[in-house]
Design an enzyme around this catalytic site. Structure first.
Site, PDB file in Angstrom:
ATOM      1  N   ASP A 194       0.818  -1.207   0.000  1.00 24.57           N
ATOM      2  CA  ASP A 194       0.000   0.000   0.000  1.00 24.57           C
ATOM      3  C   ASP A 194       0.862   1.272   0.000  1.00 24.57           C
ATOM      4  O   ASP A 194       1.902   1.315   0.658  1.00 24.57           O
ATOM      5  CB  ASP A 194      -0.871  -0.017   1.265  1.00 24.57           C
ATOM      6  CG  ASP A 194      -1.993   0.973   1.212  1.00 24.57           C
ATOM      7  OD1 ASP A 194      -2.866   0.813   0.352  1.00 24.57           O
ATOM      8  OD2 ASP A 194      -2.001   1.914   2.034  1.00 24.57           O
ATOM      9  N   GLU A 250      14.731 -13.975   1.809  1.00 26.32           N
ATOM     10  CA  GLU A 250      15.079 -14.934   2.877  1.00 26.32           C
ATOM     11  C   GLU A 250      14.167 -16.162   2.804  1.00 26.32           C
ATOM     12  O   GLU A 250      14.474 -17.218   3.330  1.00 26.32           O
ATOM     13  CB  GLU A 250      14.902 -14.302   4.264  1.00 26.32           C
ATOM     14  CG  GLU A 250      15.883 -13.202   4.595  1.00 26.32           C
ATOM     15  CD  GLU A 250      15.446 -12.434   5.850  1.00 26.32           C
ATOM     16  OE1 GLU A 250      14.662 -12.959   6.674  1.00 26.32           O
ATOM     17  OE2 GLU A 250      15.898 -11.269   5.993  1.00 26.32           O
TER      18      GLU A 250
HETATM   19  C1  NOJ Z   1      -4.429   2.848  -1.006  1.00 30.52           C
HETATM   20  C2  NOJ Z   1      -5.495   1.807  -0.837  1.00 30.52           C
HETATM   21  O1  NOJ Z   1      -5.673   1.134  -2.049  1.00 30.52           O
HETATM   22  C3  NOJ Z   1      -6.727   2.510  -0.343  1.00 30.52           C
HETATM   23  O2  NOJ Z   1      -7.864   1.691  -0.367  1.00 30.52           O
HETATM   24  C4  NOJ Z   1      -6.447   3.049   1.031  1.00 30.52           C
HETATM   25  O3  NOJ Z   1      -7.566   3.791   1.470  1.00 30.52           O
HETATM   26  C5  NOJ Z   1      -5.220   3.948   1.045  1.00 30.52           C
HETATM   27  N1  NOJ Z   1      -4.128   3.405   0.288  1.00 30.52           N
HETATM   28  C6  NOJ Z   1      -4.735   4.184   2.444  1.00 30.52           C
HETATM   29  O4  NOJ Z   1      -4.180   3.023   2.980  1.00 30.52           O
END
Ligand code: NOJ
Length: 533
Positions: A194, A250
């Site tokens: 993310d 790893e």
């Molecule tokens: C990107 C994710 O795809 C989204 O759904 C999320 O709200 C934000 N990052 C924050 O983590």
């Protein structure tokens, strides 16, 4: 050179809350995914990516984690998670989790401790300042938020309840890498990462420079008159990608797929040096805003071929849990959706499909005031038509409605009185059961394409060359691997196209009207073909 599995695979994204509800509380769960594994396996996907199901107050539906090594009770238990890994592997498939490295939930015990004083053991685990600078969050407006308890501001790249971790603190890095190791040790095959481009922020907190740019774009996230020089894509983040890869290594050959944004040469930096020693894949989100023309796809294929030559591999993605569903960009025309996925599953790249995309699930228009998604509440002052004009779905609830399994109540997703989001009213028509029964449905088309992809090595790992001299709005390319050749032809126009081509035998046709007559190829409007040379 042997192509690693993560460059040959086909990915299916599950948003667990909306996939299948096994205990009838209206919320999808891990045992629900377990029950539907054979469906995904039968479709032909080899890798499943599951959006976060870890402990979380669910203010951003799991992208706000309060314990990285435990499962949120509404999704199941640790035993369910381990069973899922085991059952996926039993079917010869792979499973990828979603790691939110950049930030935790505000409710994470680490943050609670960090904000409790300026000198506690975790005081430096987050990013604190006495005064905000001019940095803006990715959701617009200052990303600095005041904590009265500590008398300082903390930094949050996304929403205020998602404070960013401070990776300049070695203890934080080690703890997070250990969370990664925890899951790798349990057999997970990798991670989707993310907002990976936000991991590091400028150590000196320099103000971001001014820009005339109003709106951010995929290639350039700066906007609202601020560049993102000191908040996104810092050199330390590219280095961090390499370190992340070493942790994965790893445990063997693991997939790491970065959610990043920026110019293509910036995205490339997350993949490491010429040897691909960084992340194994990155999303390239320009195509989430694709235009349905041969010219557009010719251009993007050329760009991606130039940006991700072997040993790199591009990712082809048209929908996800944050963006408008792909079929909504196609006027909900199933013929166009078939063509789009013919391209996605035969072009040189890893395809990544969002749950429901295989049956043509559409956005559900929902009122913004009652949105469960926190994002639209930040943009209440902007009228809906502005987002529509920009092709943006600001209320992400609209793309996260329950999976449509059949024509029964709640589309077979759950037998609860009320599901967490409403089921789309088109579910009596658009559902898995219905499409299973129709030979030429989108679902059966995708199933057939995945089968061919699995049989033909050149589709998984062959080189790609565009075909020249084709009629207007027809796109063609050949894929070659160890003496074998596959040709793919796609007609993005609505009228039939007839043209000459070297001799090759069709192994797949989008419609019965796509055919070879003598030395001529006949492609129906929105028709397509795969041929073996
Ligand atoms: C990107 C994710 O795809 C989204 O759904 C999320 O709200 C934000 N990052 C924050 O983590």
């Amino acid at each position: 050179m042997i192509t690693p599995w993560y460059h040959k695979t086909a990915i299916y994204q599950i948003y667990p809350r909306s996939f299948f509800d096994s205990n009838n509380d209206g919320i999808g769960d891990l045992p629900g995914i377990l029950q539907k594994l054979d469906y995904i396996h039968g479709l032909g996907f080899e890798t499943i990516w599951i959006s976060p199901f870890f402990s979380s107050p669910q203010a951003d539906f799991g992208y706000d984690i309060s314990d990285y090594t435990d499962v949120a009770p509404e999704y199941g238990t640790m035993r369910d998670a381990l069973r899922l890994i085991e059952e996926v592997h039993k079917r010869g498939m792979r499973i990828v989790f979603d790691m939110v490295m950049n930030h935790t939930s505000k409710e994470h015990p680490w943050f609670k401790e960090s904000r409790s004083s300026r000198d506690n053991p975790k005081a430096d685990w987050y990013i604190w300042r006495d005064r905000p600078n001019n940095w803006q969050s990715l959701t617009i407006g200052s990303g600095w938020h005041y904590s009265a308890e500590r008398g300082q501001y903390y930094w949050a790249s996304f929403l205020p309840f998602q404070p960013d971790l401070n990776y300049r603190n070695p203890e934080v890095k080690k703890t997070m890498f250990d969370a990664v190791r925890f899951w790798l040790g349990k057999g997970v095959d990798g991670f989707r990462l993310d907002i990976f481009n936000a991991i590091y922020k400028d150590a000196q907190f320099r103000d971001n420079p001014f820009t005339f740019k109003l709106l951010p774009s995929e290639a350039d996230p700066s906007g609202f008159f601020r560049q993102t020089k000191y908040t996104l894509n810092l050199p330390e983040s590219f280095e961090f990608a390499r370190e992340f890869r070493q942790v994965c290594d790893e445990f063997g050959e693991k997939l790491s797929l970065g959610e990043v944004s920026g110019e293509r040469d910036t995205l490339r930096k997350y993949l490491g040096g010429t040897e691909n020693d960084g992340l194994t894949l990155v999303f390239d989100f320009e195509m989430l805003n694709f235009k349905f023309t041969a010219g557009y796809f010719r251009r993007i294929i050329l760009d991606l071929e130039a940006a991700y030559p072997a040993p790199f591999m591009p990712v082809y993605v048209f929908s996800n849990h944050d963006r408008r569903r792909s079929i909504n960009r196609l006027g909900e025309d199933v013929r166009k959706a078939k063509l789009l996925h013919l391209l996605q599953l035969t072009v040189r790249g890893v395809p990544c499909m969002y749950y429901g995309e295989e049956i043509g699930m559409t956005n559900l228009s929902l009122p913004r005031d009652t949105a469960l998604d926190p994002v639209p509440h930040k943009f209440k002052f902007i009228p809906r038509f502005v987002f529509d004009l920009l092709g943006l779905t600001i209320n992400r609830d609209e793309v996260r409605t329950p999976m449509q399994w059949d024509g029964t109540r709640n589309a077979g997703f759950s037998s609860a009185q009320k599901t967490w989001l409403p089921v789309h009213e088109n579910s009596p028509d658009i559902n898995v059961e219905n499409e299973n029964g129709k030979e030429d449905s989108l679902l059966n088309t995708i199933r057939a394409l995945l089968k061919i992809r699995k049989l033909e090595n050149s589709l998984q790992e062959g080189s790609l060359e565009l075909t020249g001299n084709l009629p207007d709005n027809v796109l063609g390319y050949s894929r070659k691997f160890e003496g074998e050749k596959i040709i793919v032809l796609l007609n993005f126009g609505k009228h039939e196209k007839v043209f000459q081509l070297e001799h090759a035998d069709p192994i797949f046709k989008l419609s019965k009207m796509d055919e070879i007559r003598g030395t001529l190829v006949h492609l129906n409007g929105y028709g397509g073909m795969i041929l073996k040379g």
